[in-house]
Scaffold this active site. Structure first.
Site, PDB file in Angstrom:
ATOM      1  N   THR A 191      85.533  80.239  46.668  1.00 43.06           N
ATOM      2  CA  THR A 191      85.280  81.058  45.134  1.00 43.06           C
ATOM      3  C   THR A 191      86.597  79.944  44.289  1.00 43.06           C
ATOM      4  O   THR A 191      87.765  79.689  44.877  1.00 43.06           O
ATOM      5  CB  THR A 191      85.945  82.210  45.796  1.00 43.06           C
ATOM      6  OG1 THR A 191      84.755  82.462  46.094  1.00 43.06           O
ATOM      7  CG2 THR A 191      86.259  83.325  43.956  1.00 43.06           C
ATOM      8  N   ILE A 218      89.889  78.695  48.282  1.00 44.53           N
ATOM      9  CA  ILE A 218      90.119  79.096  46.982  1.00 44.53           C
ATOM     10  C   ILE A 218      89.725  77.382  46.418  1.00 44.53           C
ATOM     11  O   ILE A 218      90.460  76.184  46.408  1.00 44.53           O
ATOM     12  CB  ILE A 218      91.366  79.187  47.299  1.00 44.53           C
ATOM     13  CG1 ILE A 218      91.338  80.659  47.579  1.00 44.53           C
ATOM     14  CG2 ILE A 218      91.237  79.544  45.408  1.00 44.53           C
ATOM     15  CD1 ILE A 218      90.734  81.883  46.510  1.00 44.53           C
ATOM     16  N   LYS A 219      88.942  77.416  44.992  1.00 45.46           N
ATOM     17  CA  LYS A 219      88.146  76.399  44.539  1.00 45.46           C
ATOM     18  C   LYS A 219      89.058  76.043  43.463  1.00 45.46           C
ATOM     19  O   LYS A 219      89.820  76.616  42.817  1.00 45.46           O
ATOM     20  CB  LYS A 219      86.902  76.641  44.362  1.00 45.46           C
ATOM     21  CG  LYS A 219      85.913  76.166  45.585  1.00 45.46           C
ATOM     22  CD  LYS A 219      84.786  76.123  44.324  1.00 45.46           C
ATOM     23  CE  LYS A 219      84.709  74.259  44.184  1.00 45.46           C
ATOM     24  NZ  LYS A 219      83.181  74.448  44.032  1.00 45.46           N
ATOM     25  N   ILE A 220      90.054  74.961  43.508  1.00 44.36           N
ATOM     26  CA  ILE A 220      91.812  74.573  42.302  1.00 44.36           C
ATOM     27  C   ILE A 220      90.326  72.773  41.728  1.00 44.36           C
ATOM     28  O   ILE A 220      90.259  72.065  42.537  1.00 44.36           O
ATOM     29  CB  ILE A 220      92.642  74.597  42.804  1.00 44.36           C
ATOM     30  CG1 ILE A 220      92.467  76.424  43.548  1.00 44.36           C
ATOM     31  CG2 ILE A 220      93.695  74.013  41.930  1.00 44.36           C
ATOM     32  CD1 ILE A 220      94.012  76.143  44.025  1.00 44.36           C
TER      33      ILE A 220
END
Length: 317
Positions: free
Chosen positions: A95, A131-133
């Site tokens: 996400t 966690i997509k960054i």
């Protein structure tokens, strides 16, 4: 009959690059990845209406401030879609943090903690979430902080060796080096318009990164992403993971041509080099015009789709 998808699964973890639950059910990937563009597309599907309604109701219960309601609704919607996907995939959901925070380390950390808290409140443990960054210097620093807190990260929009190296040195769990968008840039900026899979600049980039990580013993997972054709995928067979859109999963499932493993490092593991400084990172990354342009463009595109999602949610609040 053994399909190419079956063969690929024997050497690479197959991930679905979609928020479409029906497609995920059909192709049974290990993990799934989402981004603001995929969340926007998924939100238009009728089966997602209850998830939107629930996100809006949640946001209204948290605050009377419209601006805060919007932030809460979009975070909750992304998590709601992730929760539905986690009912199907045995592994992880990725996400994404709001792309507009890509140059703000602290804001990225805080947004990631909030997304994780929403998943945790729904009974999902951290080991099922990434966690997509965006792979900016600031994003990589945020991931370094989050990894130490037990929050695993997927560093996306990765186009340069400098980005890949900085991610590994920060102890990031996983990177998503883009293949197709690199090919797009070379087609647009050179006279050469056709590339065989083995000479595809995106394939060459991921292969170099994969070999570099294995050569120096980095544990960061390499997950090739952003594919334009099946040839790019088959040329990266053996990569740790590949995240693939449903249309290309379909092609792989319908093809029974033998698949040969292309990525496998058999050399010795060397001592790791000194970590890049911020100045070295920027010099090396900015020396690659393609990487500079595609990172900036990718952040802009995700931000535009985030704003479209906000427009849709605003009408519901």
């Amino acid at each position: 009959m053994t399909t190419q998808l079956d063969s690929l699964r024997n050497m690479t973890v197959v991930v679905a690059d979609t928020g479409d639950i029906d497609a995920i059910k059909k192709y049974q990937p290990q993990d799934a990845t989402t981004n603001p563009s995929l969340i926007l597309s998924a939100s238009a599907l009728p089966q997602y209406a209850p998830l939107i309604d629930e996100a809006v109701a949640y946001a209204k219960a948290q605050s009377n401030d419209k601006a805060q309601q919007l932030i809460d609704a979009e975070d909750k919607l992304a998590v709601n879609i992730g929760l539905e996907i986690l009912k199907i995939v045995p592994g992880r959901i990725s996400t994404e943090v709001d792309a507009r925070l890509s140059y703000d380390t602290q804001a990225t950390v805080e947004k990631a903690r909030k997304l994780i808290a929403l998943y945790n409140a729904a009974g999902i443990s951290n080991d099922r979430i990434l966690i997509k960054i965006a792979s900016t210097w600031q994003g990589i620093r945020a991931a370094e902080i989050l990894e130490k807190e037990g929050i695993n990260c997927n560093l996306t929009l990765l186009f340069s060796e400098a980005q890949a190296r900085a991610c590994a040195e920060a102890g990031v769990y996983l990177i998503s080096p883009f293949v197709g968008r690199i090919l797009d840039w070379y087609k647009a900026n050179s006279d050469k318009k056709e590339y065989a899979p083995a000479e595809d600049p995106g394939v060459i980039s991921v292969t170099k990164i994969y070999n570099y990580y294995k050569e120096y013993g980095y544990n960061t997972v390499v997950m090739g992403a952003s594919f334009r054709n099946v040839g790019e995928i088959t040329e990266l067979a053996g990569c740790d993971r590949l995240t693939i859109a449903p249309a290309l999963l379909k092609e792989l499932q319908e093809n029974s041509t033998a698949l040969v493993r292309k990525l496998e490092y058999k050399g010795e593991v060397k001592a790791k080099p000194q970590p890049l400084t911020e100045a070295e990172f920027y010099w090396q990354h900015n020396s690659d015009a393609m990487a500079v342009e595609k990172l900036a463009e990718g952040i802009r595109k995700f931000a535009i789709d985030q704003e479209k999602l906000e427009t849709m949610l605003s009408a519901e609040l």
